[in-house]
Design a protein around this motif. Sequence first.
Motif, PDB file in Angstrom:
ATOM      1  N   PHE A  41       0.807  -1.221   0.000  1.00 10.08           N
ATOM      2  CA  PHE A  41       0.000   0.000   0.000  1.00 10.08           C
ATOM      3  C   PHE A  41       0.843   1.277   0.000  1.00 10.08           C
ATOM      4  CE2 PHE A  41      -2.686  -3.286   1.872  1.00 10.08           C
ATOM      5  CZ  PHE A  41      -3.847  -3.130   1.132  1.00 10.08           C
ATOM      6  N   ALA A  42       2.117   1.161  -0.317  1.00  4.82           N
ATOM      7  CA  ALA A  42       2.976   2.345  -0.379  1.00  4.82           C
ATOM      8  C   ALA A  42       2.557   3.230  -1.547  1.00  4.82           C
ATOM      9  CB  ALA A  42       4.431   1.937  -0.524  1.00  4.82           C
ATOM     10  N   PRO A  43       2.786   4.534  -1.461  1.00  6.79           N
ATOM     11  CA  PRO A  43       2.421   5.432  -2.566  1.00  6.79           C
ATOM     12  C   PRO A  43       3.231   5.126  -3.817  1.00  6.79           C
ATOM     13  CG  PRO A  43       3.792   6.580  -0.967  1.00  6.79           C
ATOM     14  CD  PRO A  43       3.427   5.252  -0.355  1.00  6.79           C
ATOM     15  N   ASN A  44       2.544   5.061  -4.928  1.00 11.44           N
ATOM     16  CA  ASN A  44       3.202   4.782  -6.209  1.00 11.44           C
ATOM     17  C   ASN A  44       3.459   6.124  -6.902  1.00 11.44           C
ATOM     18  OD1 ASN A  44       4.256   3.582  -8.452  1.00 11.44           O
ATOM     19  ND2 ASN A  44       2.317   2.757  -9.206  1.00 11.44           N
ATOM     20  N   VAL A  45       4.587   6.736  -6.552  1.00 11.89           N
ATOM     21  CA  VAL A  45       4.903   8.071  -7.051  1.00 11.89           C
ATOM     22  C   VAL A  45       5.793   7.954  -8.281  1.00 11.89           C
ATOM     23  CG1 VAL A  45       5.893  10.303  -6.469  1.00 11.89           C
ATOM     24  CG2 VAL A  45       4.758   8.953  -4.705  1.00 11.89           C
ATOM     25  N   ARG A  46       5.312   8.484  -9.384  1.00 15.20           N
ATOM     26  CA  ARG A  46       6.106   8.471 -10.609  1.00 15.20           C
ATOM     27  C   ARG A  46       6.496   9.910 -10.939  1.00 15.20           C
ATOM     28  NH1 ARG A  46       2.765   4.300 -14.605  1.00 15.20           N
ATOM     29  NH2 ARG A  46       2.862   2.471 -13.226  1.00 15.20           N
ATOM     30  N   GLN A  47       7.655  10.312 -10.479  1.00 14.21           N
ATOM     31  CA  GLN A  47       8.131  11.660 -10.754  1.00 14.21           C
ATOM     32  C   GLN A  47       9.649  11.644 -10.892  1.00 14.21           C
ATOM     33  OE1 GLN A  47       7.450  14.402  -7.556  1.00 14.21           O
ATOM     34  NE2 GLN A  47       7.989  12.937  -5.958  1.00 14.21           N
ATOM     35  N   GLU A  48      10.132  12.415 -11.844  1.00 15.46           N
ATOM     36  CA  GLU A  48      11.571  12.570 -12.018  1.00 15.46           C
ATOM     37  C   GLU A  48      12.034  13.730 -11.154  1.00 15.46           C
ATOM     38  OE1 GLU A  48      12.629  13.050 -16.088  1.00 15.46           O
ATOM     39  OE2 GLU A  48      12.791  10.883 -16.427  1.00 15.46           O
ATOM     40  N   LEU A  49      12.861  13.426 -10.159  1.00 14.02           N
ATOM     41  CA  LEU A  49      13.336  14.460  -9.246  1.00 14.02           C
ATOM     42  C   LEU A  49      14.523  15.191  -9.869  1.00 14.02           C
ATOM     43  CD1 LEU A  49      13.120  13.030  -5.629  1.00 14.02           C
ATOM     44  CD2 LEU A  49      11.878  14.946  -6.607  1.00 14.02           C
ATOM     45  N   THR A  50      14.203  16.083 -10.788  1.00 14.01           N
ATOM     46  CA  THR A  50      15.248  16.898 -11.392  1.00 14.01           C
ATOM     47  C   THR A  50      15.675  17.991 -10.417  1.00 14.01           C
ATOM     48  OG1 THR A  50      13.611  18.382 -12.377  1.00 14.01           O
ATOM     49  CG2 THR A  50      14.306  16.480 -13.685  1.00 14.01           C
ATOM     50  N   ALA A  51      16.771  18.647 -10.730  1.00 10.44           N
ATOM     51  CA  ALA A  51      17.275  19.707  -9.865  1.00 10.44           C
ATOM     52  C   ALA A  51      16.283  20.864  -9.778  1.00 10.44           C
ATOM     53  CB  ALA A  51      18.623  20.208 -10.395  1.00 10.44           C
ATOM     54  N   ARG A  52      15.623  21.182 -10.880  1.00 18.91           N
ATOM     55  CA  ARG A  52      14.639  22.268 -10.868  1.00 18.91           C
ATOM     56  C   ARG A  52      13.447  21.925  -9.983  1.00 18.91           C
ATOM     57  NH1 ARG A  52      15.596  26.264 -14.452  1.00 18.91           N
ATOM     58  NH2 ARG A  52      17.082  25.862 -16.147  1.00 18.91           N
ATOM     59  N   ARG A  53      13.019  20.675 -10.024  1.00 17.04           N
ATOM     60  CA  ARG A  53      11.887  20.270  -9.191  1.00 17.04           C
ATOM     61  C   ARG A  53      12.260  20.321  -7.709  1.00 17.04           C
ATOM     62  NH1 ARG A  53       8.178  15.380 -11.020  1.00 17.04           N
ATOM     63  NH2 ARG A  53       7.487  17.087 -12.372  1.00 17.04           N
ATOM     64  N   VAL A  54      13.482  19.903  -7.378  1.00 16.13           N
ATOM     65  CA  VAL A  54      13.950  19.979  -5.991  1.00 16.13           C
ATOM     66  C   VAL A  54      13.992  21.427  -5.526  1.00 16.13           C
ATOM     67  CG1 VAL A  54      15.909  19.544  -4.445  1.00 16.13           C
ATOM     68  CG2 VAL A  54      15.233  17.821  -6.116  1.00 16.13           C
ATOM     69  N   ILE A  70       5.470  15.827   3.135  1.00 12.88           N
ATOM     70  CA  ILE A  70       5.468  17.291   3.009  1.00 12.88           C
ATOM     71  C   ILE A  70       6.367  17.758   1.867  1.00 12.88           C
ATOM     72  CG2 ILE A  70       6.119  19.440   4.174  1.00 12.88           C
ATOM     73  CD1 ILE A  70       5.229  18.147   6.789  1.00 12.88           C
ATOM     74  N   PHE A  71       7.591  17.238   1.807  1.00 17.08           N
ATOM     75  CA  PHE A  71       8.540  17.746   0.807  1.00 17.08           C
ATOM     76  C   PHE A  71       8.274  17.161  -0.578  1.00 17.08           C
ATOM     77  CE2 PHE A  71      12.582  18.064  -1.430  1.00 17.08           C
ATOM     78  CZ  PHE A  71      12.981  19.361  -1.129  1.00 17.08           C
ATOM     79  N   TYR A  72       8.134  15.847  -0.662  1.00 17.72           N
ATOM     80  CA  TYR A  72       7.977  15.196  -1.961  1.00 17.72           C
ATOM     81  C   TYR A  72       6.527  14.900  -2.331  1.00 17.72           C
ATOM     82  CZ  TYR A  72      13.021  14.630  -1.796  1.00 17.72           C
ATOM     83  OH  TYR A  72      14.374  14.868  -1.730  1.00 17.72           O
ATOM     84  N   GLN A  73       5.585  15.230  -1.437  1.00 19.98           N
ATOM     85  CA  GLN A  73       4.140  15.075  -1.707  1.00 19.98           C
ATOM     86  C   GLN A  73       3.809  13.657  -2.174  1.00 19.98           C
ATOM     87  OE1 GLN A  73       3.245  18.204  -4.503  1.00 19.98           O
ATOM     88  NE2 GLN A  73       4.194  19.774  -3.230  1.00 19.98           N
ATOM     89  N   GLU A  74       4.287  12.678  -1.408  1.00 24.50           N
ATOM     90  CA  GLU A  74       4.197  11.281  -1.851  1.00 24.50           C
ATOM     91  C   GLU A  74       2.797  10.676  -1.702  1.00 24.50           C
ATOM     92  OE1 GLU A  74       8.845   9.952  -1.135  1.00 24.50           O
ATOM     93  OE2 GLU A  74       7.342   9.364   0.330  1.00 24.50           O
ATOM     94  N   PHE A  75       1.979  11.227  -0.820  1.00 19.85           N
ATOM     95  CA  PHE A  75       0.621  10.693  -0.632  1.00 19.85           C
ATOM     96  C   PHE A  75      -0.436  11.629  -1.227  1.00 19.85           C
ATOM     97  CE2 PHE A  75       2.813   8.197   2.571  1.00 19.85           C
ATOM     98  CZ  PHE A  75       2.178   6.972   2.488  1.00 19.85           C
ATOM     99  N   GLN A  76      -0.037  12.451  -2.173  1.00 15.39           N
ATOM    100  CA  GLN A  76      -0.942  13.467  -2.686  1.00 15.39           C
ATOM    101  C   GLN A  76      -2.175  12.859  -3.355  1.00 15.39           C
ATOM    102  OE1 GLN A  76       0.883  16.137  -5.497  1.00 15.39           O
ATOM    103  NE2 GLN A  76      -0.532  17.801  -5.017  1.00 15.39           N
ATOM    104  N   SER A  77      -2.014  11.787  -4.117  1.00 20.21           N
ATOM    105  CA  SER A  77      -3.134  11.185  -4.845  1.00 20.21           C
ATOM    106  C   SER A  77      -3.490   9.792  -4.318  1.00 20.21           C
ATOM    107  CB  SER A  77      -2.784  11.083  -6.335  1.00 20.21           C
ATOM    108  OG  SER A  77      -1.597  10.310  -6.516  1.00 20.21           O
ATOM    109  N   ALA A  78      -3.053   9.465  -3.108  1.00 18.14           N
ATOM    110  CA  ALA A  78      -3.310   8.129  -2.553  1.00 18.14           C
ATOM    111  C   ALA A  78      -4.731   8.044  -1.999  1.00 18.14           C
ATOM    112  CB  ALA A  78      -2.310   7.816  -1.446  1.00 18.14           C
TER     113      ALA A  78
END
Length: 330
Positions: free
Chosen positions: A116-129, A252-260
Amino acid sequence: QTQLLGVLLAAASNFLISVSLNIQKCAHLRLACQTEPKPYYMSKLWWCGITLLGLGEVGNFTAYGFAPVALVAPLGCISVIGSAFISVLFLKKTMRAADILGGTLTVTGTYLLVTFAPNVRQELTARRVQNYLVSWPFLVYSILEIIIFCILLYFYKRKSVKHIVVLLMMVALLASLTVIAVKAVASMITLSAKGKMQLTYPVFYIMIVLMATSCAFQVKFLNQAKHLYEATAVVPINFGFFTTSAIISGVIFYQEFQSAALLSVFMFLFGCLLSFLGVLVIARNKKEEHLQIFFIDYGHIPRQKLTGKIQPDSHSSHYGTLNNEDDSVK
Protein backbone atom coordinates in the motif's frame (compact mmCIF):
# COMPACT_ATOMS: atom_id res chain seq x y z
CA GLN A 1 9.38 -1.89 -11.83
CA THR A 2 11.51 1.05 -10.70
CA GLN A 3 9.81 1.15 -7.29
CA LEU A 4 10.17 -2.63 -6.93
CA LEU A 5 13.89 -2.27 -7.65
CA GLY A 6 14.16 0.30 -4.86
CA VAL A 7 12.29 -1.99 -2.43
CA LEU A 8 14.48 -5.00 -3.21
CA LEU A 9 17.61 -2.88 -2.97
CA ALA A 10 16.59 -1.43 0.41
CA ALA A 11 15.63 -4.87 1.77
CA ALA A 12 18.89 -6.47 0.62
CA SER A 13 20.94 -3.56 1.96
CA ASN A 14 19.34 -3.67 5.41
CA PHE A 15 19.84 -7.43 5.56
CA LEU A 16 23.49 -6.90 4.61
CA ILE A 17 23.83 -4.34 7.42
CA SER A 18 22.48 -6.84 9.96
CA VAL A 19 25.00 -9.44 8.74
CA SER A 20 27.85 -6.92 8.99
CA LEU A 21 26.96 -5.92 12.56
CA ASN A 22 26.92 -9.55 13.68
CA ILE A 23 30.27 -10.20 11.98
CA GLN A 24 31.81 -7.20 13.79
CA LYS A 25 30.39 -8.37 17.12
CA CYS A 26 31.79 -11.86 16.47
CA ALA A 27 35.22 -10.36 15.73
CA HIS A 28 35.18 -8.40 19.01
CA LEU A 29 34.21 -11.51 20.98
CA ARG A 30 36.98 -13.56 19.39
CA LEU A 31 39.57 -10.90 20.15
CA ALA A 32 38.39 -10.68 23.77
CA CYS A 33 38.98 -14.42 24.24
CA GLN A 34 42.63 -14.24 23.15
CA THR A 35 45.37 -14.27 25.78
CA GLU A 36 47.02 -11.27 24.14
CA PRO A 37 44.19 -9.34 22.45
CA LYS A 38 45.22 -7.33 19.43
CA PRO A 39 43.44 -4.14 18.26
CA TYR A 40 40.13 -4.78 16.50
CA TYR A 41 41.33 -2.99 13.36
CA MET A 42 43.96 -5.72 12.94
CA SER A 43 41.25 -8.36 12.55
CA LYS A 44 40.36 -9.47 9.02
CA LEU A 45 36.92 -10.54 10.23
CA TRP A 46 36.22 -7.04 11.57
CA TRP A 47 37.25 -5.46 8.27
CA CYS A 48 34.97 -7.91 6.46
CA GLY A 49 32.08 -6.66 8.59
CA ILE A 50 32.99 -3.01 7.92
CA THR A 51 33.10 -3.68 4.16
CA LEU A 52 29.65 -5.28 4.22
CA LEU A 53 28.35 -2.35 6.30
CA GLY A 54 29.66 0.11 3.71
CA LEU A 55 28.04 -1.85 0.88
CA GLY A 56 24.75 -1.93 2.78
CA GLU A 57 24.75 1.81 3.39
CA VAL A 58 25.57 2.50 -0.27
CA GLY A 59 22.70 0.22 -1.30
CA ASN A 60 20.35 2.03 1.08
CA PHE A 61 21.45 5.37 -0.38
CA THR A 62 20.84 4.12 -3.91
CA ALA A 63 17.37 2.78 -2.99
CA TYR A 64 16.17 6.33 -2.30
CA GLY A 65 16.74 7.09 -5.98
CA PHE A 66 14.23 4.46 -7.07
CA ALA A 67 11.55 4.32 -4.36
CA PRO A 68 9.63 6.85 -2.20
CA VAL A 69 11.05 7.94 1.15
CA ALA A 70 7.91 6.69 2.91
CA LEU A 71 8.69 3.19 1.63
CA VAL A 72 12.47 2.96 2.00
CA ALA A 73 12.70 4.34 5.55
CA PRO A 74 10.39 1.78 7.28
CA LEU A 75 12.28 -1.07 5.62
CA GLY A 76 15.04 -0.42 8.17
CA CYS A 77 13.13 -2.88 10.38
CA ILE A 78 14.64 -5.67 8.26
CA SER A 79 18.05 -4.98 9.80
CA VAL A 80 16.54 -5.37 13.29
CA ILE A 81 14.81 -8.69 12.65
CA GLY A 82 17.79 -9.82 10.56
CA SER A 83 20.15 -9.20 13.48
CA ALA A 84 17.89 -11.14 15.83
CA PHE A 85 17.87 -14.24 13.64
CA ILE A 86 21.42 -14.05 12.25
CA SER A 87 22.84 -13.76 15.79
CA VAL A 88 21.62 -17.33 16.34
CA LEU A 89 24.12 -18.47 13.68
CA PHE A 90 27.04 -16.09 14.29
CA LEU A 91 26.90 -15.62 18.06
CA LYS A 92 25.21 -18.94 19.01
CA LYS A 93 22.32 -17.20 20.75
CA THR A 94 19.10 -19.01 21.59
CA MET A 95 15.97 -18.28 19.60
CA ARG A 96 13.32 -16.70 21.79
CA ALA A 97 9.56 -16.78 21.38
CA ALA A 98 9.65 -12.97 21.37
CA ASP A 99 11.96 -13.07 18.32
CA ILE A 100 9.52 -15.25 16.41
CA LEU A 101 6.51 -13.11 17.38
CA GLY A 102 8.35 -9.87 16.62
CA GLY A 103 9.61 -11.22 13.30
CA THR A 104 6.08 -12.27 12.30
CA LEU A 105 4.66 -8.84 13.15
CA THR A 106 7.47 -7.08 11.30
CA VAL A 107 7.17 -9.24 8.17
CA THR A 108 3.41 -8.66 8.11
CA GLY A 109 3.91 -4.93 8.53
CA THR A 110 6.55 -4.88 5.79
CA TYR A 111 4.18 -6.67 3.41
CA LEU A 112 1.49 -4.05 4.05
CA LEU A 113 4.05 -1.26 3.60
CA VAL A 114 5.17 -2.55 0.22
CA THR A 115 1.62 -3.31 -0.95
CA PHE A 116 0.00 0.00 0.00
CA ALA A 117 2.98 2.35 -0.38
CA PRO A 118 2.42 5.43 -2.57
CA ASN A 119 3.20 4.78 -6.21
CA VAL A 120 4.90 8.07 -7.05
CA ARG A 121 6.11 8.47 -10.61
CA GLN A 122 8.13 11.66 -10.75
CA GLU A 123 11.57 12.57 -12.02
CA LEU A 124 13.34 14.46 -9.25
CA THR A 125 15.25 16.90 -11.39
CA ALA A 126 17.28 19.71 -9.86
CA ARG A 127 14.64 22.27 -10.87
CA ARG A 128 11.89 20.27 -9.19
CA VAL A 129 13.95 19.98 -5.99
CA GLN A 130 14.45 23.76 -6.08
CA ASN A 131 10.69 24.26 -6.36
CA TYR A 132 10.08 21.91 -3.42
CA LEU A 133 12.60 23.82 -1.30
CA VAL A 134 10.68 27.10 -1.64
CA SER A 135 7.17 25.61 -1.42
CA TRP A 136 5.12 26.97 1.51
CA PRO A 137 4.38 23.54 3.13
CA PHE A 138 8.11 22.81 3.41
CA LEU A 139 8.89 26.33 4.66
CA VAL A 140 6.26 26.01 7.42
CA TYR A 141 7.55 22.52 8.26
CA SER A 142 11.15 23.79 8.40
CA ILE A 143 10.26 26.67 10.73
CA LEU A 144 8.38 24.35 13.11
CA GLU A 145 11.22 21.84 13.04
CA ILE A 146 13.83 24.51 13.80
CA ILE A 147 11.77 25.87 16.71
CA ILE A 148 11.27 22.39 18.24
CA PHE A 149 14.95 21.50 17.74
CA CYS A 150 16.11 24.74 19.39
CA ILE A 151 13.82 24.11 22.38
CA LEU A 152 15.18 20.56 22.78
CA LEU A 153 18.76 21.78 22.33
CA TYR A 154 18.19 24.42 25.02
CA PHE A 155 17.06 21.79 27.52
CA TYR A 156 19.94 19.53 26.45
CA LYS A 157 22.67 22.17 26.75
CA ARG A 158 21.45 24.62 29.39
CA LYS A 159 19.36 22.39 31.64
CA SER A 160 21.45 19.21 31.11
CA VAL A 161 18.32 17.22 30.26
CA LYS A 162 19.61 14.03 28.64
CA HIS A 163 16.41 12.00 28.64
CA ILE A 164 16.26 9.36 25.91
CA VAL A 165 13.20 10.98 24.31
CA VAL A 166 14.94 14.39 24.11
CA LEU A 167 18.06 12.90 22.50
CA LEU A 168 16.21 10.70 20.01
CA MET A 169 13.76 13.48 19.13
CA MET A 170 16.73 15.61 18.06
CA VAL A 171 18.07 12.64 16.09
CA ALA A 172 14.69 12.24 14.36
CA LEU A 173 14.42 15.94 13.47
CA LEU A 174 17.89 15.85 11.93
CA ALA A 175 17.06 12.54 10.22
CA SER A 176 14.14 14.13 8.38
CA LEU A 177 16.55 16.60 6.76
CA THR A 178 19.02 13.80 6.04
CA VAL A 179 16.35 11.72 4.30
CA ILE A 180 15.20 14.68 2.18
CA ALA A 181 18.78 15.42 1.11
CA VAL A 182 19.65 11.75 0.46
CA LYS A 183 16.56 11.28 -1.70
CA ALA A 184 17.38 14.41 -3.73
CA VAL A 185 21.07 13.56 -4.19
CA ALA A 186 20.41 9.91 -5.08
CA SER A 187 17.69 10.85 -7.58
CA MET A 188 19.85 13.49 -9.28
CA ILE A 189 22.78 11.07 -9.53
CA THR A 190 20.46 8.41 -10.99
CA LEU A 191 19.13 10.83 -13.62
CA SER A 192 22.66 11.97 -14.46
CA ALA A 193 23.72 8.32 -14.96
CA LYS A 194 20.80 7.96 -17.41
CA GLY A 195 22.08 10.90 -19.46
CA LYS A 196 20.06 13.77 -17.95
CA MET A 197 22.87 15.73 -16.30
CA GLN A 198 21.82 17.27 -12.97
CA LEU A 199 25.20 17.65 -11.26
CA THR A 200 25.83 21.13 -12.65
CA TYR A 201 23.05 22.71 -10.58
CA PRO A 202 24.00 24.41 -7.26
CA VAL A 203 21.09 22.70 -5.46
CA PHE A 204 22.86 19.35 -5.87
CA TYR A 205 25.83 20.55 -3.80
CA ILE A 206 23.56 22.32 -1.31
CA MET A 207 21.83 18.99 -0.70
CA ILE A 208 25.20 17.23 -0.26
CA VAL A 209 26.22 19.76 2.42
CA LEU A 210 22.82 19.42 4.13
CA MET A 211 23.11 15.62 4.06
CA ALA A 212 26.64 15.57 5.51
CA THR A 213 25.94 18.16 8.22
CA SER A 214 22.65 16.70 9.44
CA CYS A 215 24.10 13.18 9.38
CA ALA A 216 27.14 14.20 11.46
CA PHE A 217 25.04 15.82 14.21
CA GLN A 218 22.60 12.93 14.05
CA VAL A 219 25.41 10.47 14.81
CA LYS A 220 26.60 12.69 17.70
CA PHE A 221 23.24 12.64 19.52
CA LEU A 222 22.60 8.98 18.70
CA ASN A 223 25.95 7.97 20.19
CA GLN A 224 25.12 10.02 23.28
CA ALA A 225 21.86 8.10 23.66
CA LYS A 226 23.65 4.76 23.18
CA HIS A 227 26.20 5.76 25.82
CA LEU A 228 23.58 6.66 28.43
CA TYR A 229 20.91 4.03 27.73
CA GLU A 230 20.68 0.36 26.84
CA ALA A 231 20.42 -0.59 23.18
CA THR A 232 17.16 -2.42 23.98
CA ALA A 233 15.59 0.99 24.66
CA VAL A 234 17.44 3.02 22.01
CA VAL A 235 16.76 0.71 19.04
CA PRO A 236 12.93 0.58 19.06
CA ILE A 237 12.46 4.24 20.06
CA ASN A 238 14.96 5.46 17.46
CA PHE A 239 13.38 3.29 14.77
CA GLY A 240 9.92 4.64 15.57
CA PHE A 241 11.01 8.28 15.68
CA PHE A 242 13.20 8.00 12.58
CA THR A 243 10.52 6.26 10.48
CA THR A 244 7.83 8.72 11.56
CA SER A 245 9.98 11.76 10.75
CA ALA A 246 11.03 10.26 7.40
CA ILE A 247 7.41 9.57 6.38
CA ILE A 248 6.33 13.08 7.40
CA SER A 249 9.20 14.66 5.48
CA GLY A 250 8.37 12.55 2.41
CA VAL A 251 4.71 13.57 2.61
CA ILE A 252 5.47 17.29 3.01
CA PHE A 253 8.54 17.75 0.81
CA TYR A 254 7.98 15.20 -1.96
CA GLN A 255 4.14 15.08 -1.71
CA GLU A 256 4.20 11.28 -1.85
CA PHE A 257 0.62 10.69 -0.63
CA GLN A 258 -0.94 13.47 -2.69
CA SER A 259 -3.13 11.19 -4.84
CA ALA A 260 -3.31 8.13 -2.55
CA ALA A 261 -6.67 6.63 -1.56
CA LEU A 262 -7.76 6.84 2.07
CA LEU A 263 -7.74 3.04 2.44
CA SER A 264 -4.19 2.82 1.11
CA VAL A 265 -3.02 5.47 3.59
CA PHE A 266 -4.73 3.65 6.47
CA MET A 267 -3.25 0.25 5.53
CA PHE A 268 0.19 1.80 5.05
CA LEU A 269 0.08 3.36 8.54
CA PHE A 270 -1.21 0.07 9.96
CA GLY A 271 1.80 -1.66 8.39
CA CYS A 272 4.09 0.92 10.03
CA LEU A 273 2.43 0.23 13.39
CA LEU A 274 2.96 -3.52 13.03
CA SER A 275 6.62 -2.94 12.15
CA PHE A 276 7.07 -0.72 15.23
CA LEU A 277 5.48 -3.37 17.45
CA GLY A 278 7.64 -6.10 15.92
CA VAL A 279 10.85 -4.17 16.56
CA LEU A 280 9.69 -3.38 20.11
CA VAL A 281 8.90 -7.03 20.87
CA ILE A 282 12.29 -8.17 19.55
CA ALA A 283 14.24 -5.55 21.52
CA ARG A 284 12.17 -5.80 24.74
CA ASN A 285 13.71 -7.80 27.59
CA LYS A 286 16.76 -8.60 25.48
CA LYS A 287 19.79 -8.90 27.73
CA GLU A 288 22.80 -6.77 26.98
CA GLU A 289 26.01 -8.69 26.36
CA HIS A 290 29.29 -7.31 27.65
CA LEU A 291 32.80 -8.40 26.90
CA GLN A 292 34.58 -10.27 29.64
CA ILE A 293 36.26 -7.96 32.16
CA PHE A 294 38.80 -9.42 34.55
CA PHE A 295 38.34 -8.18 38.12
CA ILE A 296 37.97 -9.50 41.66
CA ASP A 297 34.69 -8.85 43.44
CA TYR A 298 35.52 -7.91 47.04
CA GLY A 299 32.42 -9.75 48.19
CA HIS A 300 33.78 -13.02 46.79
CA ILE A 301 37.11 -12.90 48.67
CA PRO A 302 37.21 -15.76 51.24
CA ARG A 303 36.24 -14.76 54.79
CA GLN A 304 35.28 -11.25 53.63
CA LYS A 305 31.81 -9.75 53.41
CA LEU A 306 30.72 -6.77 51.38
CA THR A 307 28.85 -4.81 54.06
CA GLY A 308 29.71 -1.16 53.37
CA LYS A 309 29.95 1.12 50.38
CA ILE A 310 32.81 0.39 48.03
CA GLN A 311 32.53 3.87 46.50
CA PRO A 312 31.55 6.47 49.14
CA ASP A 313 29.79 9.71 48.41
CA SER A 314 31.80 12.11 46.26
CA HIS A 315 31.65 14.78 48.96
CA SER A 316 33.33 12.48 51.47
CA SER A 317 37.03 12.78 52.28
CA HIS A 318 37.39 9.05 51.48
CA TYR A 319 36.12 9.40 47.91
CA GLY A 320 37.90 6.93 45.64
CA THR A 321 38.96 4.63 48.49
CA LEU A 322 37.36 2.04 50.72
CA ASN A 323 35.80 3.16 53.96
CA ASN A 324 37.70 0.74 56.15
CA GLU A 325 41.33 0.59 55.08
CA ASP A 326 42.55 -2.26 57.25
CA ASP A 327 45.11 -4.88 56.26
CA SER A 328 42.61 -7.15 54.54
CA VAL A 329 41.38 -4.31 52.31
CA LYS A 330 44.93 -3.33 51.36
